[in-house]
Design a protein around this motif. Structure first.
Motif, short mmCIF file in Angstrom:
data_model
loop_
_atom_site.label_atom_id
_atom_site.label_comp_id
_atom_site.label_asym_id
_atom_site.label_seq_id
_atom_site.Cartn_x
_atom_site.Cartn_y
_atom_site.Cartn_z
N ARG A 69 0.92 -1.21 0.17
CA ARG A 69 0.05 -0.09 0.10
C ARG A 69 0.72 1.30 0.08
O ARG A 69 0.39 2.47 0.70
N ILE A 70 1.80 0.97 -0.69
CA ILE A 70 2.79 2.40 -0.99
C ILE A 70 2.11 2.84 -2.17
O ILE A 70 2.51 2.41 -3.44
N PRO A 71 1.75 4.13 -2.29
CA PRO A 71 1.26 4.82 -3.62
C PRO A 71 2.30 5.40 -4.38
O PRO A 71 3.49 5.71 -3.78
N LEU A 72 2.33 4.97 -5.66
CA LEU A 72 3.28 5.78 -6.68
C LEU A 72 3.56 7.45 -6.56
O LEU A 72 2.52 7.92 -6.53
N ALA A 73 4.56 7.64 -6.35
CA ALA A 73 4.79 9.05 -6.21
C ALA A 73 4.57 9.79 -7.57
O ALA A 73 4.52 9.27 -8.68
N ARG A 74 4.20 11.18 -7.71
CA ARG A 74 3.80 11.79 -8.67
C ARG A 74 5.30 12.72 -9.01
O ARG A 74 5.30 14.09 -8.48
N SER A 76 7.98 15.41 -10.29
CA SER A 76 7.94 16.78 -11.23
C SER A 76 8.33 16.40 -12.64
O SER A 76 8.83 15.41 -12.76
N PHE A 77 8.26 17.28 -13.64
CA PHE A 77 8.63 17.00 -14.79
C PHE A 77 10.31 16.89 -14.85
O PHE A 77 10.96 16.04 -15.61
N ARG A 78 10.95 17.67 -13.92
CA ARG A 78 12.11 17.73 -13.68
C ARG A 78 12.70 16.34 -13.27
O ARG A 78 13.92 15.79 -13.73
N GLN A 79 12.31 15.74 -12.35
CA GLN A 79 12.23 14.57 -11.74
C GLN A 79 12.15 13.48 -12.68
O GLN A 79 13.05 12.42 -12.80
N LEU A 80 11.02 13.42 -13.45
CA LEU A 80 10.76 12.61 -14.50
C LEU A 80 11.88 12.48 -15.47
O LEU A 80 12.27 11.34 -16.06
N GLN A 192 17.17 10.89 -2.18
CA GLN A 192 16.57 11.58 -0.91
C GLN A 192 15.05 12.23 -1.11
O GLN A 192 14.38 12.35 0.13
N SER A 193 14.85 12.64 -2.18
CA SER A 193 13.31 13.37 -2.22
C SER A 193 12.44 12.07 -2.49
O SER A 193 11.23 12.32 -2.05
N LEU A 194 12.50 11.17 -3.32
CA LEU A 194 11.37 10.21 -3.74
C LEU A 194 11.66 8.81 -2.79
O LEU A 194 10.76 8.29 -2.66
N GLY A 195 12.98 8.59 -2.28
CA GLY A 195 13.09 7.12 -1.86
C GLY A 195 13.85 6.32 -2.65
O GLY A 195 13.33 6.22 -4.05
N PRO A 196 14.47 5.23 -2.39
CA PRO A 196 15.07 4.16 -3.29
C PRO A 196 14.04 3.34 -3.97
O PRO A 196 14.23 3.10 -5.14
N THR A 201 11.78 1.90 -8.92
CA THR A 201 10.50 1.46 -9.80
C THR A 201 10.26 2.18 -11.06
O THR A 201 10.35 1.73 -11.92
N TYR A 202 10.59 3.52 -10.82
CA TYR A 202 10.38 4.28 -11.90
C TYR A 202 11.31 4.21 -13.02
O TYR A 202 11.15 4.08 -14.28
N SER A 203 12.83 4.12 -12.64
CA SER A 203 13.90 4.08 -13.40
C SER A 203 13.71 2.56 -14.15
O SER A 203 14.21 2.36 -15.33
N VAL A 204 13.35 1.47 -13.39
CA VAL A 204 13.32 0.08 -13.97
C VAL A 204 12.06 0.17 -15.17
O VAL A 204 12.30 -0.58 -16.13
N VAL A 205 11.05 0.87 -14.69
CA VAL A 205 9.80 0.72 -15.71
C VAL A 205 10.08 1.26 -17.07
O VAL A 205 9.97 1.05 -17.96
N LEU A 206 10.75 2.59 -16.78
CA LEU A 206 11.18 3.46 -18.16
C LEU A 206 12.34 2.71 -18.76
O LEU A 206 12.15 2.77 -19.94
#
Length: 318
Positions: A69-74, A76-80, A192-196, A201-206
């Motif tokens: 039950r850890i929601p996906l972070a949103r 920012s455009f820069r972080q993406l 630091q901002s999003l967590g490991p 998750t985002y980097s692996v999916v992309l």
């Protein structure tokens, strides 16, 4: 349940031991990927195997977040954009260089080049982020490099042999070192901002989307080959995706966040040692005294890089 509570540090330096255990486990898992990869080699093309591996990793990471039950972070455009950079270099570019490089040089020579990772990460951390690089760390990195070279070359002396045209393969495997360096070093702000967990998750999916696109463009997506995998190959693929990618990447990034890139990076030197030990246990490959000596040097180097400073030295630094 929040991700911050899931990765909350128990105390400070006293609990670095937990990070070291995780990083050691990561290198053991990654050492096992060489054995698992051999089971898949005859059934799937390298690019298709990499795509399926990280597709499973993506599903495992997203499934874990759903169950916890850890929601996906949103982001920012820069972080993406930063996450896409990590996915490109750490997943897509690394695997492309790795598989193309292995078509031109043998695995032992590739392992010898990949063993440069700790030194490259340490020097880049010092040059780009002013991370302290004292003589103790330099000695530790040197011991790790020497130990890894002993292990790899005693297993396969041809690792040092260079044949005509092998420079292309060497450059491609050096691309792996570059890709992993970027993946390790430029995650600091996101960790630091999003967590490991979110960062991985985002980097692996992309990165997976990039690999799948390349597989389709090259016409290497073979559904029949996937359906004809036997039980051992299927288990090897699960190991590569769930343990070798999802879990190992989270623990590695958590180590980067908590003890820094240089101290985490030296654990990569354990990869060839773990591969040799697992090869002996699972594939009846022979161990030698030189391999044992190389392993001792690697362990000594990791200790040198991570042992606490003396009280007097700490005061002088502060």
């Amino acid at each position: 349940m929040s991700e911050s509570s899931f990765f909350a540090p128990l105390a400070a330096r006293h609990h670095d031991l937990g990070v070291y255990c995780k990083l050691a486990a990561v290198t053991m898992i990654w050492g096992g990927t060489f054995v698992a990869g051999r089971y898949l080699a005859s059934g799937l093309s390298p690019l298709l195997a990499a795509s399926l591996r990280f597709l499973l990793a993506s599903l495992a990471l997203l499934g874990f977040m759903a169950l916890a039950r850890i929601p996906l972070a949103r982001p920012s455009f820069r972080q993406l954009g930063q996450l896409a950079l990590l996915g490109f270099f750490g997943i897509f570019f690394y695997n492309l260089c790795f598989f193309l490089g292995l078509q031109q040089i043998n695995a032992s020579r590739a392992s010898l080049i990949v063993a440069l990772n700790p030194a490259v990460i340490a020097l880049a951390s010092w040059a780009l982020f002013k991370e302290r690089l004292d003589r103790r760390k330099l000695l530790g990195i040197g011991l790790c490099l020497g130990g890894a070279a002993l292990v790899i070359c005693s297993r396969d002396p041809s690792a040092l042999a260079s044949r005509a045209g092998s420079w292309r393969g060497d450059l491609l495997i050096l691309g792996c070192v570059l890709g992993w360096g970027v993946y390790s070093l430029f995650s600091k702000e996101l960790n630091q901002s999003l967590g490991p967990l979110q960062t991985v998750t985002y980097s692996v999916v992309l990165g997976t989307l990039m690999l799948c696109a390349a597989t389709l463009v090259r016409g290497e997506f073979d559904l029949q080959a996937v359906l004809h995998l036997d039980l051992a190959q299927g288990l090897a693929l699960l190991y590569l995706g769930v343990l070798g990618s999802a879990l190992a990447y989270i623990w590695y990034y958590d180590g980067l966040r908590r003890i820094g890139a240089t101290r985490s990076g030296v654990f990569i030197a354990l990869n060839p040692l773990t591969a040799v030990i697992l090869g002996a246990l699972l594939l009846a490959e022979q161990l030698s005294l030189v391999m044992v000596l190389g392993g001792a040097l690697i362990l000594g180097g990791i200790y040198q890089c991570n042992r606490p400073l003396a009280k007097g030295t700490r005061k002088a630094i502060s």
